[in-house]
Design an enzyme around this catalytic site. Structure first.
Site, PDB file in Angstrom:
ATOM      1  N   ALA A  32       0.839  -1.207   0.000  1.00 32.68           N
ATOM      2  CA  ALA A  32       0.000   0.000   0.000  1.00 32.68           C
ATOM      3  C   ALA A  32       0.872   1.254   0.000  1.00 32.68           C
ATOM      4  O   ALA A  32       0.579   2.221  -0.718  1.00 32.68           O
ATOM      5  CB  ALA A  32      -0.930   0.001   1.215  1.00 32.68           C
ATOM      6  N   GLU A  71      -0.205   6.371   6.193  1.00 32.59           N
ATOM      7  CA  GLU A  71       0.161   4.988   5.867  1.00 32.59           C
ATOM      8  C   GLU A  71       1.340   4.524   6.720  1.00 32.59           C
ATOM      9  O   GLU A  71       1.366   3.372   7.167  1.00 32.59           O
ATOM     10  CB  GLU A  71       0.495   4.851   4.382  1.00 32.59           C
ATOM     11  CG  GLU A  71       0.652   3.416   3.924  1.00 32.59           C
ATOM     12  CD  GLU A  71      -0.607   2.590   4.092  1.00 32.59           C
ATOM     13  OE1 GLU A  71      -0.524   1.506   4.716  1.00 32.59           O
ATOM     14  OE2 GLU A  71      -1.670   3.007   3.611  1.00 32.59           O
ATOM     15  N   ILE A 117      -9.926  22.432  -5.804  1.00 31.61           N
ATOM     16  CA  ILE A 117      -9.027  23.304  -6.569  1.00 31.61           C
ATOM     17  C   ILE A 117      -9.277  23.155  -8.063  1.00 31.61           C
ATOM     18  O   ILE A 117      -9.286  24.150  -8.805  1.00 31.61           O
ATOM     19  CB  ILE A 117      -7.558  23.030  -6.186  1.00 31.61           C
ATOM     20  CG1 ILE A 117      -7.331  23.515  -4.743  1.00 31.61           C
ATOM     21  CG2 ILE A 117      -6.600  23.707  -7.149  1.00 31.61           C
ATOM     22  CD1 ILE A 117      -5.987  23.156  -4.146  1.00 31.61           C
ATOM     23  N   ILE A 118      -9.493  21.957  -8.529  1.00 32.06           N
ATOM     24  CA  ILE A 118      -9.825  21.755  -9.954  1.00 32.06           C
ATOM     25  C   ILE A 118     -11.146  22.460 -10.280  1.00 32.06           C
ATOM     26  O   ILE A 118     -11.270  23.121 -11.314  1.00 32.06           O
ATOM     27  CB  ILE A 118      -9.878  20.252 -10.292  1.00 32.06           C
ATOM     28  CG1 ILE A 118      -8.453  19.680 -10.283  1.00 32.06           C
ATOM     29  CG2 ILE A 118     -10.558  20.008 -11.637  1.00 32.06           C
ATOM     30  CD1 ILE A 118      -8.389  18.163 -10.336  1.00 32.06           C
TER      31      ILE A 118
END
Length: 124
Positions: A32, A71, A117-118
């Protein structure tokens, strides 16, 4: 016998070496973390084309790094739980599930930040 800790540059040097050792261990042993590292490596350059301001770029990069931090913490929790014993214990399962949930929320943060933001820069 008194043990003295390194100070100044020596302390920084050793701390950095230990950190790199941990990152390398996570990359080698945790699929992962490897997948997420590659996603970060692909998305980080894309952030230069998506962000219109330094602040936007910083938030985008911070959200990506947050996934890697979560993680690493999740991996640390799993390692400690696995070291404690192999028999099932409800608290051990809970600890692992909570670590996984932290990673999930970090991924959700990436989606919200990048999506917002996009949206602002290209769709509004």
């Amino acid at each position: 016998m008194i043990v003295t800790k390194a100070t100044g540059f020596a302390r920084f040097y050793h701390a950095t070496r230990y950190s790199m050792k941990g990152i390398r261990a996570a990359y080698i042993s945790e699929p992962a973390f490897r997948y997420e590292s590659w996603i970060v490596a692909l998305m980080a350059p894309a952030s230069f084309f998506v962000a219109n301001t330094g602040f936007q770029w910083g938030v985008m990069i911070a959200s990506l790094l947050l996934v890697l931090v979560m993680e690493l913490l999740n991996t640390a929790i799993e390692a400690i739980v696995d070291r404690a014993g192999t028999e099932f214990h409800a608290l051990a399962g809970l600890a692992k599930d909570l670590g996984s949930a932290a990673v999930f929320f970090a991924l959700f943060i990436v989606a919200v930040v990048w999506g917002g933001i996009i949206w602002d820069n290209f769709l509004s």
